[in-house]
Motif scaffolding. Structure first.
Motif, PDB file in Angstrom:
ATOM      1  N   LEU A  20       7.471   9.382   9.285  1.00 49.17           N
ATOM      2  CA  LEU A  20       7.276   8.878   7.522  1.00 49.17           C
ATOM      3  C   LEU A  20       6.750   7.974   7.133  1.00 49.17           C
ATOM      4  N   ASP A  21       7.323   6.231   7.611  1.00 49.31           N
ATOM      5  CA  ASP A  21       6.870   4.905   7.547  1.00 49.31           C
ATOM      6  C   ASP A  21       6.002   5.201   8.388  1.00 49.31           C
ATOM      7  N   SER A  22       4.660   5.515   9.089  1.00 47.95           N
ATOM      8  CA  SER A  22       3.535   5.556   9.090  1.00 47.95           C
ATOM      9  C   SER A  22       2.711   6.303   8.365  1.00 47.95           C
ATOM     10  N   LEU A  23       3.286   7.262   8.431  1.00 48.18           N
ATOM     11  CA  LEU A  23       2.371   8.205   6.854  1.00 48.18           C
ATOM     12  C   LEU A  23       1.952   7.467   6.096  1.00 48.18           C
ATOM     13  N   ARG A  24       2.930   7.247   5.718  1.00 48.88           N
ATOM     14  CA  ARG A  24       2.927   6.393   4.399  1.00 48.88           C
ATOM     15  C   ARG A  24       2.206   5.727   4.055  1.00 48.88           C
ATOM     16  N   ILE A  25       1.838   5.087   5.111  1.00 51.43           N
ATOM     17  CA  ILE A  25       1.573   3.542   4.596  1.00 51.43           C
ATOM     18  C   ILE A  25      -0.150   3.380   5.305  1.00 51.43           C
ATOM     19  N   ASN A  26       0.012   4.034   6.376  1.00 49.04           N
ATOM     20  CA  ASN A  26      -1.503   4.373   7.357  1.00 49.04           C
ATOM     21  C   ASN A  26      -1.887   5.180   6.446  1.00 49.04           C
ATOM     22  N   ALA A  27      -1.626   6.457   5.654  1.00 48.37           N
ATOM     23  CA  ALA A  27      -2.683   7.393   5.691  1.00 48.37           C
ATOM     24  C   ALA A  27      -2.336   7.821   3.693  1.00 48.37           C
ATOM     25  N   MET A  28      -0.826   8.278   2.850  1.00 48.03           N
ATOM     26  CA  MET A  28      -0.360   8.316   1.863  1.00 48.03           C
ATOM     27  C   MET A  28      -1.569   6.869   1.202  1.00 48.03           C
ATOM     28  N   GLY A  29      -0.769   5.796   1.708  1.00 43.58           N
ATOM     29  CA  GLY A  29      -1.626   4.529   1.373  1.00 43.58           C
ATOM     30  C   GLY A  29      -2.731   4.514   1.059  1.00 43.58           C
ATOM     31  N   PRO A  30      -3.802   4.769   1.172  1.00 45.33           N
ATOM     32  CA  PRO A  30      -5.203   4.338   1.315  1.00 45.33           C
ATOM     33  C   PRO A  30      -5.471   5.575   0.611  1.00 45.33           C
ATOM     34  N   PHE A  31      -5.221   6.956   0.476  1.00 41.42           N
ATOM     35  CA  PHE A  31      -5.273   7.737  -0.479  1.00 41.42           C
ATOM     36  C   PHE A  31      -4.969   7.218  -1.914  1.00 41.42           C
ATOM     37  N   LEU A  32      -3.814   7.323  -1.520  1.00 41.51           N
ATOM     38  CA  LEU A  32      -3.322   6.863  -3.105  1.00 41.51           C
ATOM     39  C   LEU A  32      -4.030   5.960  -4.181  1.00 41.51           C
ATOM     40  N   LEU A  33      -4.157   4.789  -3.318  1.00 39.23           N
ATOM     41  CA  LEU A  33      -4.280   3.239  -3.577  1.00 39.23           C
ATOM     42  C   LEU A  33      -6.027   4.255  -4.195  1.00 39.23           C
ATOM     43  N   THR A  34      -6.816   4.176  -3.601  1.00 43.49           N
ATOM     44  CA  THR A  34      -8.756   4.563  -3.199  1.00 43.49           C
ATOM     45  C   THR A  34      -8.169   5.543  -4.367  1.00 43.49           C
ATOM     46  N   GLN A  35      -7.794   6.633  -4.451  1.00 47.85           N
ATOM     47  CA  GLN A  35      -7.430   7.128  -6.281  1.00 47.85           C
ATOM     48  C   GLN A  35      -7.399   6.802  -7.693  1.00 47.85           C
ATOM     49  N   ALA A  36      -6.140   6.119  -7.297  1.00 44.50           N
ATOM     50  CA  ALA A  36      -5.828   5.175  -8.571  1.00 44.50           C
ATOM     51  C   ALA A  36      -7.328   3.760  -8.931  1.00 44.50           C
ATOM     52  N   LEU A  37      -7.651   2.957  -7.318  1.00 47.85           N
ATOM     53  CA  LEU A  37      -8.919   2.540  -8.201  1.00 47.85           C
ATOM     54  C   LEU A  37      -9.995   3.668  -8.063  1.00 47.85           C
ATOM     55  N   ALA A  38     -10.384   4.724  -8.641  1.00 38.97           N
ATOM     56  CA  ALA A  38     -11.927   5.224  -8.088  1.00 38.97           C
ATOM     57  C   ALA A  38     -12.187   5.070  -9.830  1.00 38.97           C
ATOM     58  N   VAL A  88       0.921  -1.020   0.318  1.00 39.72           N
ATOM     59  CA  VAL A  88       0.340   0.128  -0.092  1.00 39.72           C
ATOM     60  C   VAL A  88       0.354   0.684  -0.177  1.00 39.72           C
ATOM     61  N   ALA A  89       2.169   0.897   0.074  1.00 40.24           N
ATOM     62  CA  ALA A  89       2.754   2.111   0.054  1.00 40.24           C
ATOM     63  C   ALA A  89       4.097   2.220  -0.793  1.00 40.24           C
ATOM     64  N   ASP A  90       3.509   1.529  -1.938  1.00 41.25           N
ATOM     65  CA  ASP A  90       4.335   1.983  -3.147  1.00 41.25           C
ATOM     66  C   ASP A  90       3.555   2.279  -4.531  1.00 41.25           C
ATOM     67  N   PRO A  91       2.988   3.555  -4.752  1.00 42.36           N
ATOM     68  CA  PRO A  91       2.525   3.495  -5.919  1.00 42.36           C
ATOM     69  C   PRO A  91       2.179   2.708  -7.472  1.00 42.36           C
ATOM     70  N   LYS A  92       3.844   2.416  -6.939  1.00 40.62           N
ATOM     71  CA  LYS A  92       3.999   1.087  -8.782  1.00 40.62           C
ATOM     72  C   LYS A  92       3.083   0.334  -8.324  1.00 40.62           C
ATOM     73  N   SER A  93       2.774  -0.553  -6.922  1.00 36.66           N
ATOM     74  CA  SER A  93       1.663  -1.242  -6.471  1.00 36.66           C
ATOM     75  C   SER A  93       1.037  -1.415  -6.657  1.00 36.66           C
ATOM     76  N   HIS A  94       0.557   0.068  -6.531  1.00 37.85           N
ATOM     77  CA  HIS A  94      -0.958   0.606  -6.815  1.00 37.85           C
ATOM     78  C   HIS A  94      -1.555   0.033  -8.029  1.00 37.85           C
ATOM     79  N   ALA A  95      -0.370   0.950  -8.615  1.00 37.98           N
ATOM     80  CA  ALA A  95      -0.881   0.838 -10.265  1.00 37.98           C
ATOM     81  C   ALA A  95      -0.593  -0.774 -11.231  1.00 37.98           C
TER      82      ALA A  95
END
Length: 237
Positions: free
Chosen positions: A111-129, A64-71
């Motif tokens: 930073l790790d916490s922010l990337r996984i817990n906040a940025m990850g869900p936001f960016l994943l939802t954006q990618a899956l929208a 979830v912390a990796d936008p490439k994985s989202h894609a």
């Protein structure tokens, strides 16, 4: 031709804890589930479930912390879902770094916490929208520790700050997705007896997930952007 009423659900962090329990309960009630985790080959409980529910559970890799994985997930989903949309996204994957003390909080852990817990869900939802069904739902697993109004002591700052950020991400996503009427909520499951919650926690995972699914099922447009507990009651921001 019969109407397909099966919901298609995607659960992150599904290899253990609440994510695994969401997967179990969604399958038990007849839904089609895509369960994601970082290392599917090591997700023995998930792979066992896949054998019990052939064709209704697909286990896919996701960091979830990796936008490439989202894609990559977005590219793989049509192979398992066809052209059918996702009705429920459960952003469950998260991390809690314990033992933090003021004066020695590690910037890398924050930073790790922010990337996984906040940025990850936001960016994943954006990618899956584009793959979310109109009228679908997004459940972001938050925590009472993310409540700014509820702070009483210095406790788990990296986790607390990241969950507060997730709550803001929930509000932002609720506005961004209001056109297709997608309901986005931040949900506090309670203090749950998982690897993260610990053995002294008050709530069994099965009970927490059953309660959360009732909240999700009943949620309407008025609930979008809200921060709720497992009984559907508002949490203080």
């Amino acid at each position: 031709m019969p109407i397909d009423t099966t919901l298609r659900c995607l659960v992150t962090g599904a290899n253990r804890g609440l994510g695994l329990e969401f997967t179990r309960q969604l399958l038990a009630r007849g839904e089609h589930v895509v369960a994601t985790c970082r290392h599917p080959g090591r997700a023995h409980a998930l792979n066992q479930l896949a054998g019990e529910y052939p064709g209704r559970l697909h286990v896919l890799p996701l960091d979830v912390a990796d936008p490439k994985s989202h894609a990559e997930l977005v590219r793989e989903l049509p192979l398992v879902l066809g052209r059918k949309p996702i009705h429920l996204l459960v952003n469950n994957a998260g991390v809690l770094h314990s033992g933090e003390r003021f004066g020695t909080v590690d910037p890398a852990i924050l930073l790790d916490s922010l990337r996984i817990n906040a940025m990850g869900p936001f960016l994943l939802t954006q990618a899956l929208a584009p793959l979310l069904a109109g009228g679908g739902k997004v459940a972001n697993l938050s925590s009472e520790l993310g409540s700014i109004a509820g702070v009483q002591t210095f406790r788990s700052p990296s986790y607390a700050m990241s969950k507060a950020a997730l709550n803001m991400a929930t509000r932002q996503l609720s506005k961004a997705l209001q056109g297709p009427c997608i309901i986005v909520m931040a949900l506090h499951p309670g203090w749950v007896r998982t690897d993260m919650g610990g053995a002294k926690a008050e709530v069994e995972p099965a009970d927490a997930v059953a309660d959360l699914l009732r909240v999700i099922d009943r949620a309407g447009r008025d609930h979008s952007g809200k921060f709720l507990d497992r009984h559907g009651e508002p949490m203080p921001w």
